[in-house]
Write an enzyme that holds these catalytic residues in place. Structure first.
Site, PDB file in Angstrom:
ATOM      1  N   ARG A 184       0.790  -1.440  -0.050  1.00 50.98           N
ATOM      2  CA  ARG A 184       0.010   0.179  -0.091  1.00 50.98           C
ATOM      3  C   ARG A 184       0.829   1.153  -0.020  1.00 50.98           C
ATOM      4  O   ARG A 184       0.247   2.271  -0.511  1.00 50.98           O
ATOM      5  CB  ARG A 184      -0.757   0.085   1.111  1.00 50.98           C
ATOM      6  CG  ARG A 184      -1.912   1.135   1.352  1.00 50.98           C
ATOM      7  CD  ARG A 184      -2.891   0.958   2.564  1.00 50.98           C
ATOM      8  NE  ARG A 184      -3.885   1.958   2.665  1.00 50.98           N
ATOM      9  CZ  ARG A 184      -4.142   2.381   3.886  1.00 50.98           C
ATOM     10  NH1 ARG A 184      -3.729   1.887   4.824  1.00 50.98           N
ATOM     11  NH2 ARG A 184      -5.100   3.275   3.839  1.00 50.98           N
ATOM     12  N   HIS A 212       0.060   4.856  -1.973  1.00 54.93           N
ATOM     13  CA  HIS A 212       0.067   6.232  -1.175  1.00 54.93           C
ATOM     14  C   HIS A 212       1.162   7.166  -1.633  1.00 54.93           C
ATOM     15  O   HIS A 212       1.161   8.291  -1.412  1.00 54.93           O
ATOM     16  CB  HIS A 212      -0.093   5.843   0.301  1.00 54.93           C
ATOM     17  CG  HIS A 212      -1.484   5.523   0.821  1.00 54.93           C
ATOM     18  ND1 HIS A 212      -1.988   6.260   1.660  1.00 54.93           N
ATOM     19  CD2 HIS A 212      -2.299   4.729   0.356  1.00 54.93           C
ATOM     20  CE1 HIS A 212      -3.358   5.548   2.046  1.00 54.93           C
ATOM     21  NE2 HIS A 212      -3.448   4.612   0.869  1.00 54.93           N
ATOM     22  N   ASN A 222      -3.668   9.071   6.427  1.00 50.18           N
ATOM     23  CA  ASN A 222      -2.445   8.251   6.410  1.00 50.18           C
ATOM     24  C   ASN A 222      -2.012   8.088   7.956  1.00 50.18           C
ATOM     25  O   ASN A 222      -1.585   6.797   8.066  1.00 50.18           O
ATOM     26  CB  ASN A 222      -1.133   9.022   5.839  1.00 50.18           C
ATOM     27  CG  ASN A 222      -1.086   8.874   4.384  1.00 50.18           C
ATOM     28  OD1 ASN A 222      -1.843   7.977   3.777  1.00 50.18           O
ATOM     29  ND2 ASN A 222      -0.384   9.881   3.699  1.00 50.18           N
ATOM     30  N   HIS A 241      -7.078  -4.691  -2.425  1.00 50.20           N
ATOM     31  CA  HIS A 241      -7.920  -4.916  -1.107  1.00 50.20           C
ATOM     32  C   HIS A 241      -8.119  -6.498  -1.056  1.00 50.20           C
ATOM     33  O   HIS A 241      -8.641  -7.041  -0.153  1.00 50.20           O
ATOM     34  CB  HIS A 241      -9.097  -4.195  -1.001  1.00 50.20           C
ATOM     35  CG  HIS A 241      -8.985  -2.803  -0.932  1.00 50.20           C
ATOM     36  ND1 HIS A 241      -9.950  -1.861  -0.929  1.00 50.20           N
ATOM     37  CD2 HIS A 241      -7.913  -1.949  -0.720  1.00 50.20           C
ATOM     38  CE1 HIS A 241      -9.538  -0.749  -0.620  1.00 50.20           C
ATOM     39  NE2 HIS A 241      -8.158  -0.664  -0.290  1.00 50.20           N
TER      40      HIS A 241
HETATM   41  C1  HEM Z   1      -9.693   2.896  -4.908  1.00 51.39           C
HETATM   42  C2  HEM Z   1      -9.671   3.673  -4.029  1.00 51.39           C
HETATM   43  C3  HEM Z   1      -9.146   3.161  -2.720  1.00 51.39           C
HETATM   44  C4  HEM Z   1      -9.775   3.311  -1.419  1.00 51.39           C
HETATM   45  C5  HEM Z   1     -10.805   4.354  -1.130  1.00 51.39           C
HETATM   46  C6  HEM Z   1      -8.892   2.782  -0.471  1.00 51.39           C
HETATM   47  C7  HEM Z   1      -8.969   3.024   0.923  1.00 51.39           C
HETATM   48  C8  HEM Z   1      -8.683   2.123   1.902  1.00 51.39           C
HETATM   49  C9  HEM Z   1      -8.854   2.004   3.318  1.00 51.39           C
HETATM   50  C10 HEM Z   1      -9.984   2.947   3.949  1.00 51.39           C
HETATM   51  C11 HEM Z   1      -8.075   1.284   4.028  1.00 51.39           C
HETATM   52  C12 HEM Z   1      -8.085   0.936   5.157  1.00 51.39           C
HETATM   53  C13 HEM Z   1      -7.310   1.790   6.134  1.00 51.39           C
HETATM   54  C14 HEM Z   1      -7.360   1.525   7.577  1.00 51.39           C
HETATM   55  O1  HEM Z   1      -8.486   1.201   8.317  1.00 51.39           O
HETATM   56  O2  HEM Z   1      -6.600   1.944   8.281  1.00 51.39           O
HETATM   57  C15 HEM Z   1      -7.157   0.611   2.943  1.00 51.39           C
HETATM   58  C16 HEM Z   1      -6.264  -0.364   3.216  1.00 51.39           C
HETATM   59  C17 HEM Z   1      -5.588  -1.037   2.170  1.00 51.39           C
HETATM   60  N1  HEM Z   1      -5.681  -0.524   0.776  1.00 51.39           N
HETATM   61 FE1  HEM Z   1      -6.815   0.666  -0.027  1.00 51.39          FE
HETATM   62  N2  HEM Z   1      -7.911   2.034  -0.985  1.00 51.39           N
HETATM   63  C18 HEM Z   1      -8.069   2.214  -2.250  1.00 51.39           C
HETATM   64  C19 HEM Z   1      -7.206   1.748  -3.372  1.00 51.39           C
HETATM   65  C20 HEM Z   1      -6.194   0.839  -3.053  1.00 51.39           C
HETATM   66  C21 HEM Z   1      -5.120   0.778  -3.860  1.00 51.39           C
HETATM   67  C22 HEM Z   1      -5.201   1.174  -5.479  1.00 51.39           C
HETATM   68  C23 HEM Z   1      -4.346  -0.155  -3.412  1.00 51.39           C
HETATM   69  C24 HEM Z   1      -2.948  -0.880  -3.863  1.00 51.39           C
HETATM   70  C25 HEM Z   1      -2.712  -1.183  -5.163  1.00 51.39           C
HETATM   71  C26 HEM Z   1      -4.822  -0.387  -2.101  1.00 51.39           C
HETATM   72  C27 HEM Z   1      -4.006  -1.147  -1.032  1.00 51.39           C
HETATM   73  C28 HEM Z   1      -4.589  -1.189   0.082  1.00 51.39           C
HETATM   74  C29 HEM Z   1      -3.933  -2.379   1.088  1.00 51.39           C
HETATM   75  C30 HEM Z   1      -3.040  -3.364   0.810  1.00 51.39           C
HETATM   76  C31 HEM Z   1      -4.696  -2.105   2.292  1.00 51.39           C
HETATM   77  C32 HEM Z   1      -4.441  -2.834   3.632  1.00 51.39           C
HETATM   78  C33 HEM Z   1      -3.000  -2.241   4.337  1.00 51.39           C
HETATM   79  C34 HEM Z   1      -2.792  -3.033   5.605  1.00 51.39           C
HETATM   80  O3  HEM Z   1      -3.181  -3.923   5.932  1.00 51.39           O
HETATM   81  O4  HEM Z   1      -1.670  -2.370   6.153  1.00 51.39           O
HETATM   82  N3  HEM Z   1      -5.663   0.340  -1.830  1.00 51.39           N
HETATM   83  N4  HEM Z   1      -7.458   1.185   1.785  1.00 51.39           N
END
Ligand code: HEM
Length: 333
Positions: free
Chosen positions: A70, A74, A102, A201
């Site tokens: 991720r 970002h 973040n 995700h």
């Molecule tokens: C499409 C728009 C996106 C939105 C609105 C979004 C939003 C989020 C949110 C709200 C979380 C949870 C954060 C938390 O609760 O602390 C998350 C986690 C995550 N996102 Fe996204 N995200 C998006 C796109 C992406 C993309 C493009 C990727 C990677 C290519 C990605 C990879 C991840 C990963 C791997 C996690 C889990 C991180 C962890 O376990 O530490 N996301 N995202």
């Protein structure tokens, strides 16, 4: 001029001076000039050092892979892929790390620091933090079962990072499909890329509070979003009692494995975030989800292609390189 304006102005001036220096040395390296074997002559062992470290981290804690992947996303969405997401705040600069979207959410900084330390030991002054993020994202994904992709290298590190640039640059959990498309377009990604990259995700976890509205207060009515599969909603409520917004749950049903189950979850009303569910509000999203489920391998391939495209998001200027990813240290021309 307000204090924050003047410090930003000073930083910009400093940045412009550095840029002149960097331009003289390096010419303007554009994203098209990134190359897969950029470090072969300068640090042949760079890729294996990164991979060994990622293997070590993920073997010790599988959940680290998602956090590492991720970070590249970002990074690239704010000022392009320039490692600015890694910079610590200073007295004059509140950095991206501190932004609401973040803070307390992005992880993996210690792991990146450890990789950078090892690379500086092996090949001082060569590998940029921005490139480390790109390679780590690939290696972490592969470690959880994703397909590999070539990572094109030669990015420069930025010397500035501003918390107030994160809002409007990153997508948010409440965004509509149109808003998501518009946000991805700012970094040169189209609607299909957005739908594919949302498949990130497939791994990782989410704070319960990030989807409480859907569980407990849909449209302000104190009800559960009726579009969530009832048994899944019951499961989520157990995982995420209303009193514990800081608890975590998995982003998809197979979250320790990188696969296309995320799209199956969406199609069976088991999506978590409002932004995930929003993908199915457009025919392209529905079509892609069906394809990813029926042909999981095509998703694994296309995810890598979209990550390559995301990794090309240009930074504002080729400033240079940082010795420590969290701090700015100027390298003399
Ligand atoms: C499409 C728009 C996106 C939105 C609105 C979004 C939003 C989020 C949110 C709200 C979380 C949870 C954060 C938390 O609760 O602390 C998350 C986690 C995550 N996102 Fe996204 N995200 C998006 C796109 C992406 C993309 C493009 C990727 C990677 C290519 C990605 C990879 C991840 C990963 C791997 C996690 C889990 C991180 C962890 O376990 O530490 N996301 N995202």
């Amino acid at each position: 001029m307000a204090d924050s304006d003047s410090s930003r102005w000073l930083l910009n001036l400093q940045g412009r001076c550095l840029m002149t220096c960097a331009l003289l040395l390096l010419a303007a390296v554009s994203s098209e000039q990134l190359s897969e074997n950029f470090y072969d002559a300068k640090c042949l062992q760079a890729m294996s050092i990164i991979k060994q470290k990622v293997d070590k981290f993920v073997n010790a804690d599988r959940s680290v892979a998602a956090s590492l992947m991720r970070l590249h996303f970002h990074d690239c969405f704010v000022r392009g892929c320039d490692g600015s997401v890694l910079l610590n705040s200073t007295e004059s600069m509140l950095t991206e790390k501190e932004a609401l979207l973040n803070k307390g959410s992005i992880r993996g900084f210690e792991q990146i620091d450890e990789i950078k330390y090892e690379l500086e030991h092996a090949c001082p002054g060569v590998v940029s933090c921005a490139d480390i993020l790109a390679v780590v994202a690939r290696d972490a994904t592969v470690k959880l079962g994703g397909w590999s992709w070539p990572v094109f290298l030669g990015r420069f590190d930025g010397v500035v990072s501003f918390a107030d640039e994160v809002n409007g640059s990153l997508p948010t959990r409440l965004d509509s499909y149109a808003k998501l498309v518009a946000t991805f377009a700012k970094v040169g990604l189209d609607a299909k890329d957005m739908v594919i990259l949302s498949g990130g995700h497939s791994i990782g976890k989410v704070h319960c509070g990030a989807f409480f509205e859907r569980l407990y207060n849909f449209q302000g009515l104190n009800i559960t979003d009726p579009s969530i599969d009832p048994s899944f909603a019951a499961f989520l409520k157990k995982q995420c009692p209303q009193t514990n917004p800081l608890d975590f749950t998995a982003l998809d049903t197979t979250n320790g494995t990188f696969d296309s189950a995320y799209y199956h979850d969406l199609l069976t009303n088991r999506g978590i975030l409002q932004s995930d569910v929003a993908l199915l509000s457009d025919p392209l999203g529905v079509e892609y989800a069906i394809k990813a489920v029926s042909d999981p391998q095509s998703f694994l391939f296309e995810f890598g292609q979209a990550m390559i495209k995301m990794g090309n998001a240009p930074g504002p200027a080729p400033y240079g390189w940082r010795k420590h990813c969290a701090f700015v240290e100027h390298k003399p021309c």
